[in-house]
Design an enzyme around this catalytic site. Structure first.
Site, PDB file in Angstrom:
ATOM      1  N   TRP A 108       0.817  -1.216   0.000  1.00 26.36           N
ATOM      2  CA  TRP A 108       0.000   0.000   0.000  1.00 26.36           C
ATOM      3  C   TRP A 108       0.854   1.270   0.000  1.00 26.36           C
ATOM      4  O   TRP A 108       0.391   2.331  -0.428  1.00 26.36           O
ATOM      5  CB  TRP A 108      -0.925   0.015   1.226  1.00 26.36           C
ATOM      6  CG  TRP A 108      -0.181   0.076   2.535  1.00 26.36           C
ATOM      7  CD1 TRP A 108       0.356  -0.976   3.226  1.00 26.36           C
ATOM      8  CD2 TRP A 108       0.106   1.242   3.295  1.00 26.36           C
ATOM      9  NE1 TRP A 108       0.967  -0.541   4.367  1.00 26.36           N
ATOM     10  CE2 TRP A 108       0.829   0.827   4.445  1.00 26.36           C
ATOM     11  CE3 TRP A 108      -0.166   2.596   3.132  1.00 26.36           C
ATOM     12  CZ2 TRP A 108       1.265   1.722   5.414  1.00 26.36           C
ATOM     13  CZ3 TRP A 108       0.272   3.483   4.100  1.00 26.36           C
ATOM     14  CH2 TRP A 108       0.979   3.047   5.227  1.00 26.36           C
ATOM     15  N   LYS A 160       5.076   1.198  15.697  1.00 26.69           N
ATOM     16  CA  LYS A 160       6.198   0.952  14.798  1.00 26.69           C
ATOM     17  C   LYS A 160       6.417   2.134  13.865  1.00 26.69           C
ATOM     18  O   LYS A 160       7.544   2.445  13.487  1.00 26.69           O
ATOM     19  CB  LYS A 160       5.934  -0.307  13.983  1.00 26.69           C
ATOM     20  CG  LYS A 160       7.044  -0.673  13.000  1.00 26.69           C
ATOM     21  CD  LYS A 160       6.672  -1.896  12.176  1.00 26.69           C
ATOM     22  CE  LYS A 160       7.779  -2.265  11.194  1.00 26.69           C
ATOM     23  NZ  LYS A 160       7.397  -3.386  10.307  1.00 26.69           N
ATOM     24  N   GLN A 161       5.302   2.809  13.501  1.00 34.60           N
ATOM     25  CA  GLN A 161       5.389   3.837  12.462  1.00 34.60           C
ATOM     26  C   GLN A 161       4.210   4.791  12.578  1.00 34.60           C
ATOM     27  O   GLN A 161       3.306   4.592  13.389  1.00 34.60           O
ATOM     28  CB  GLN A 161       5.367   3.173  11.090  1.00 34.60           C
ATOM     29  CG  GLN A 161       4.066   2.435  10.804  1.00 34.60           C
ATOM     30  CD  GLN A 161       4.237   1.268   9.867  1.00 34.60           C
ATOM     31  OE1 GLN A 161       4.616   0.187  10.273  1.00 34.60           O
ATOM     32  NE2 GLN A 161       3.947   1.491   8.599  1.00 34.60           N
ATOM     33  N   GLU A 199       2.125  -1.670  12.482  1.00 31.82           N
ATOM     34  CA  GLU A 199       2.162  -3.126  12.573  1.00 31.82           C
ATOM     35  C   GLU A 199       2.499  -3.633  13.965  1.00 31.82           C
ATOM     36  O   GLU A 199       2.604  -4.842  14.175  1.00 31.82           O
ATOM     37  CB  GLU A 199       3.150  -3.675  11.539  1.00 31.82           C
ATOM     38  CG  GLU A 199       2.707  -3.379  10.111  1.00 31.82           C
ATOM     39  CD  GLU A 199       3.800  -3.627   9.097  1.00 31.82           C
ATOM     40  OE1 GLU A 199       4.799  -4.294   9.445  1.00 31.82           O
ATOM     41  OE2 GLU A 199       3.672  -3.146   7.958  1.00 31.82           O
TER      42      GLU A 199
END
Length: 984
Positions: A283, A522-523, A410
């Protein structure tokens, strides 16, 4: 993604000694990646063990004009001898993919040699190997053709069996001191994905034969032309920091090298440079990479979207696998359209992929206005993605919610109401509904074609609109931040203080279930929503969420730092923005994450461009309008970038205190600078503006809203209103006459005027009706708005007339004039909020029947007039209410009325400009006067209206002047349509 035949081997032997960098002596060495021309050049001087010295120049080039072709030019010049030189050019089919079971990001799920050699052929200087995969039946041919220039030579075929999986052509040359010998090797890769497997041998030979005839010089010239065109639009100049300048150009070069441009391929997370993630597409291609191509070279963005369209059938099948009966579900990880991820919590559960793709399609349509693409490809994808949300979601407590999903982060999986997923799904639903209305109005036959193809069920578009309106977006009132999901704030915080740097990234050192139980990211997740949907949130909300999530984010994903840099720029954290940019811009060239051996990070490379253009440059597209809010990082002298938008190329150069915009291509371009200055640039013109001071209030645009009286759009509707009133009142008078044993005179057309909705006064919708009845000696009770049409009350008669009106109009076609439609579309393209008002309760229904309801951001009709207790003439409450619903101020709006008669002198006092189609020839002192009178909308555009605003303010000194009704009209500028006349 499989490693293919190795076509690089070229072996050099001098007087029996084979050249190697590990033998003999390297006297000089230089390797250059030429970003400007797309060539890798290696130059060296080598001395053999026996003392023979040669100069070697090797140039490699993957042709951008022919995806099947690559060229190697290998030049050898003897420096101190005459003697025998051998050049051996080969193909090696003995290749394998690497496996790294300890790292889920690396390695293939295959072992051994997957591409098996099944055929080999050689014909003088030509050779080819054919290989295939044993399971999927994929076929590939690698072919080569070789040319020697600069010396006489003999040719030999090196003998190999099919089991050796090799082919080599050996050239023996009598070398002369100081005379250059050049071997040019033309290489082709052709697969059964492009042609029938029985065709690929012929096609491969045709590629190399044609290239040989064309010649290396011509091919290099074509390559230079390609890159010259690319860099003219894509280059970013950073003045004052060559280190970052190199990094950003390195990134952009790799993006254009890696991107698929045939509509059947996309761009892998590692490009074409390594085996990490097996060459799969994710994505992040839509969110991080496609914007770079869209706003620099949109013709390269289009094939990426076509790739998604061409895999729509696989996405439909994937949806059915997950018991979603309508719509599609695009794969989180794929090459050919099938889901390739086996770890569903961080893979398939990331259903936001549908909205990410929809966002990309929406962005492309807004930036290019490619109507043909919208009809043939975009609408189907947007409809199918929207349909899936209805089945993925659930209704709870009156809101539409999405449960059991994973967002971009994630380290948090299978949660309810991930904020990013919900907000992006809301965007998807809203835009699909908007597109449905456009097709209904402008392309009904194409809409019917799509409906048949996808198995449309009546009313689906209203499901989208309802879900969009009621989408649940988490918000915590206590902390005043948006939770990433329903459970995020309930989790135990991660112990960052006692986690050593050696334990990052966390996914390689902790089990997913351990990570999932903690409050750690994580992000960028929610912060990414703030960037992509920035016009949906306030600056205060963005800052609060940034402050909360930044300490919780490890940036273990290369997707993260760019988004944090962009948002730090927007909220004024300029030092942090620059630090995050440093981590992004040179991630691969400096191997920041120590894993570039597995391939580059294409999303990070696209993110680096976004850091500069969307972060430092403040570029956004809101409501189809381009916005910039640039500032200069203190470490730089200046920077420059270019943006392509709506067939125009804009150059943006940012200095210490000013920014200069230059329209390089295109007739004109409109955009907004620093939130308050609306700029219209003509071809080859420039404008220099001051940079916005930090944290100052946003100033007012010339105008950003326009509100129309509905009667301006719907010709002949007035006749239908009259017919409805005449029929309704005559039926009533006949029945009442029977009851009263008398005869009432039927209504005449001359008596209709007081009944018109446009003559509603005060808060009384029925003043005209009451007046008419009193003339016949009749008096009715007011009644309520819910009275049935058979009830003999004022409200009942009004409802009877409304039903009769719909009965009449249902049998006819309502067609707005083309000038009106052109103006409404122009306003929409220029990002102007558009509203419509009417005292008629049929207002919205009429606009929908005319096929133009979707062009309005707010519609305030008779139902709202009654339910909200608004006042009619002499007040202009409808217009003020409409401005409020568009979230703007009257002082920033233009009011356009059909007939200004009956409005009070101060009715439109707070509006930026008042335009009327009819102005009474004789006016009283207490009556409103328009600033400008028009006869129609022919030739009227957004630019013309803005000129009217500017002229009016120039006359009045930016203050409304007292009435001067009897002044002689001034001459109109040549650019103003002849049917528009200023009244002052």
């Amino acid at each position: 993604m499989l490693n293919v035949t190795n076509s690089l081997p070229i072996y050099l032997t001098i007087e029996g000694e084979t050249f190697s960098m590990f033998r003999g002596t390297v006297l000089d060495y230089n390797r250059l990646l030429c970003l400007q021309t797309g060539k890798m050049i290696r130059s060296l001087v080598w001395r053999s063990g026996k003392g023979h010295e040669v100069k070697i120049n090797i140039t490699r080039m993957v042709c951008q004009m022919n995806k099947h072709l690559a060229v190697i030019e290998y030049a050898v010049t003897p420096i101190n001898f005459d003697g025998k030189i051998e050049l051996c050019s080969g193909l090696d089919g003995n290749v394998r993919n690497m496996s790294a079971a300890d790292d889920p990001r690396v390695g293939a799920g295959v072992s051994g040699q997957t591409l098996q050699t099944i055929y080999a052929k050689q014909d003088q200087t030509f050779a080819a190997l054919e290989q295939r995969t044993p399971t999927s039946g994929f076929f590939m041919v690698c072919a080569m053709e070789n040319v020697i220039e600069g010396a006489t030579y003999t040719t030999d075929e090196v003998e190999y069996t099919i089991f050796d999986q090799k082919k080599e052509v050996r050239f023996t040359i009598n070398g002369k001191k100081g005379e250059k010998v050049v071997l040019t090797k033309y290489i082709a890769y052709v697969t059964s994905r492009d042609y029938d497997k029985d065709e690929i041998h012929r096609r491969a030979r045709e590629v190399v034969t044609t290239a040989k005839a064309t010649g290396c010089a011509k091919l290099q010239q074509e390559q230079c032309s390609f890159y010259q065109s690319f860099w003219e639009r894509a280059d970013v100049e950073i003045r004052g920091d060559p280190y970052l300048q190199q990094g950003i150009r390195f990134n952009l070069f790799h993006l254009v090298q890696s991107v698929g441009r045939d509509g059947t391929t996309n761009i892998g997370a590692k490009g074409l440079t390594g085996e990490g993630y097996n060459g799969h597409y994710f994505w992040d291609g839509e969110v991080y990479v496609t914007p770079f191509f869209l706003y620099t070279n949109p013709s390269m963005a289009k094939p990426l979207l076509l790739h998604r369209y061409h895999t729509l059938d696989q996405a439909r099948r994937r949806a059915r696998d997950l018991n979603i009966q309508r719509g599609c579900l695009f794969p989180w990880r794929t090459i050919c359209g099938e889901e390739c991820s086996s770890f569903f919590p961080a893979g398939t559960a990331q259903v936001h992929i549908n909205a990410d793709i929809a966002y990309c399609f929406k962005s492309y349509i807004s930036a290019t206005h490619d109507v043909e693409f919208m009809i043939q490809h975009g609408a189907e994808v947007l409809f199918e993605t929207a349909r899936s949300w209805i089945e993925l979601g659930t209704w709870q407590n009156g809101t539409f919610q999405l449960h059991g999903v994973t967002g971009p982060d994630e380290y948090t999986a299978i949660v309810d109401n991930n904020f990013y997923t919900n907000s992006m799904a809301q965007m998807n639903l809203q835009y699909a509904f908007e597109l449905y209305q456009i097709l209904t109005s402008e392309h009904p036959e194409e809409l019917n074609r799509i409906k048949i193809k996808i198995g449309w069920q009546d009313g689906e578009e209203m499901e989208w609109e309802n879900a969009h309106q009621k989408m649940y977006l988490p918000h915590d009132k206590t902390s005043n931040i948006h939770p990433q999901d329903d459970s995020f704030l309930k989790k135990k915080p991660w112990d960052f203080e006692n986690t050593p740097t050696s334990k990052y990234p966390l996914l390689l050192h902790f089990h997913p279930l351990v990570i999932y139980k903690h409050r750690v990211c994580k992000q960028a997740d929610l912060i990414l929503a703030h960037y992509l949907l920035g016009d949906k949130f306030t600056l205060k909300e963005k800052k609060a969420d940034f402050d909360f999530y930044e300490p919780l984010t490890t940036h273990d994903s290369s997707l993260s730092t760019s988004v944090f840099s962009i948002m730090a720029s927007e909220i004024g954290y300029h030092t942090k923005a620059y630090e995050y940019f440093l981590c992004t811009a040179r991630m691969d060239i400096d191997d920041v994450n120590k894993n570039v051996a597995h391939g580059i990070h294409t999303a990070c490379m696209g993110g680096a461009w976004l850091c500069l253009v969307a972060g430092f440059g403040g570029m956004r597209v809101y409501n189809k309008t381009l916005h910039f809010d640039p500032y200069l990082p203190t470490e730089w002298d200046s920077y420059l970038f270019r943006v392509t938008f709506k067939n125009a190329l804009l150059k943006v150069e940012v200095l210490d205190k000013t920014v200069t915009y230059t329209l390089v291509e295109g007739q004109s371009l409109r955009f907004i600078h620093s939130g308050h200055t609306r700029v219209t640039l003509k071809a080859n013109k420039s404008v220099t503006l001051k940079l916005k001071d930090k944290f100052t209030d946003i100033a007012t645009l010339e105008f950003d809203g326009i509100i129309f009286d509905m009667d301006l759009f719907t010709k002949d509707v007035e006749t239908y209103h009259m017919q409805a009133w005449v029929a309704t009142l005559n039926d009533f008078l006949l029945l009442r006459g029977t009851q009263d044993n008398t005869t009432y005179q039927p209504v005449t057309e001359e008596e209709y005027t007081p009944l018109k909705h446009t003559w509603v006064t005060g808060a009384d919708r029925h003043a005209g009706l009451r007046m008419f009845l009193e003339q016949r000696g009749l008096k009715l009770a007011q009644g309520t708005s819910t009275d049935p049409p058979t009830e003999h009350t004022l409200s009942g008669l009004g409802n009877a007339k409304r039903a009769k009106f719909r009965e009449i109009v249902s049998e006819v076609t309502i067609t707005p004039c083309s000038d009106v439609l052109t103006l409404l579309k122009d306003l929409a393209e220029e990002g102007i909020q558009v509203g419509c008002v009417s005292y008629s309760k049929n207002c919205k229904w009429l606009l929908e029947k005319a096929g133009i309801a979707h062009l309005f951001h707010s519609i305030v009709g008779g139902q709202k007039f009654s339910s909200l207790g608004l006042r009619g003439r002499p007040d202009a409450d409808l217009f003020y209410r409409c401005a409020e619903e568009m979230s703007t101020q009257p002082r920033r709006c233009v009011a356009v009325v059909n007939d200004i008669k009956g409005y009070g002198e101060d009715a439109f006092k707070k509006f930026k400009l008042t335009v009327a189609r009819h102005n009474p020839p004789v006016c009283t002192a207490d009556q409103a006067e328009p600033d400008r009178v028009i006869q129609g909308f022919e030739g009227v555009t957004t630019s013309i209206i803005e000129e009217w605003v500017t002229e009016e303010h120039s006359r009045s000194g930016f203050q409304r002047k007292p009435s001067s009704r009897f002044a002689v009209p001034q001459r109109v500028k040549s650019s103003t349509p002849a049917n528009a006349v200023p009244t002052h």
